[in-house]
Design an enzyme around this catalytic site. Structure first.
Site, PDB file in Angstrom:
ATOM      1  N   GLN A   1      34.261  41.759  51.611  1.00  0.00           N
ATOM      2  CA  GLN A   1      33.447  41.463  50.641  1.00  0.00           C
ATOM      3  C   GLN A   1      32.398  40.425  51.201  1.00  0.00           C
ATOM      4  O   GLN A   1      32.927  39.504  51.714  1.00  0.00           O
ATOM      5  CB  GLN A   1      33.863  40.776  49.080  1.00  0.00           C
TER       6      GLN A   1
ATOM      7  N   ASP B   1      38.065  42.487  42.831  1.00  0.00           N
ATOM      8  CA  ASP B   1      37.022  41.506  42.591  1.00  0.00           C
ATOM      9  C   ASP B   1      37.045  40.257  41.943  1.00  0.00           C
ATOM     10  O   ASP B   1      36.329  39.426  41.977  1.00  0.00           O
ATOM     11  CB  ASP B   1      35.843  42.637  41.873  1.00  0.00           C
TER      12      ASP B   1
ATOM     13  N   SER C   1      28.548  37.875  45.030  1.00  0.00           N
ATOM     14  CA  SER C   1      28.752  39.016  45.929  1.00  0.00           C
ATOM     15  C   SER C   1      27.774  39.863  46.337  1.00  0.00           C
ATOM     16  O   SER C   1      26.921  40.218  45.350  1.00  0.00           O
ATOM     17  CB  SER C   1      29.876  39.748  44.975  1.00  0.00           C
TER      18      SER C   1
END
Length: 114
Positions: free
Chosen positions: A102, A32, A52
């Site tokens: 993602q 992340d 995100s």
């Protein structure tokens, strides 16, 4: 043209305890923190407006987070204000240990300031 790929070698700064959950948490964290370095294709200007929307991680093999890992992430597509990124983390032995995707929302940063 800017690169749509972000590749890094990474590891924990010090030796970690023998706790597989801790090592997995560190590897999830890695997935992340590096997506922002993966510039969506053809996106010019300030990228702080990338948010995100969805983040999925698959753990294929155990790996120690205090050993060197290679994270390879790249942008697949960005269109109509959305982007899709794909990444992989390989152990020092070159075996795939983690896969990640993602989805992102792409907005100009100044749109968030109003």
């Amino acid at each position: 043209m800017r690169s749509s790929t972000h590749r890094i070698w990474i590891r924990a700064a010090r030796l970690l305890p023998d706790d597989s959950h801790l090592h997995d948490a560190f590897r999830a964290y890695i997935t992340d923190i590096t997506w922002t370095g993966t510039r969506p294709l053809h996106l010019d200007g300030d990228t702080r407006g990338i948010i995100s929307l969805d983040h999925a991680v698959w753990f294929h093999r155990p790996a120690r987070a205090d050993d060197w890992m290679f994270h390879d992430a790249h942008s697949l597509v960005n269109t109509l204000g959305r982007g899709l990124l794909r990444g992989a983390i390989y152990g020092a032995d070159r075996q795939l240990t983690v896969s990640v995707t993602q989805e992102t929302l792409l907005r100009a940063y100044d749109q968030f300031l109003d």
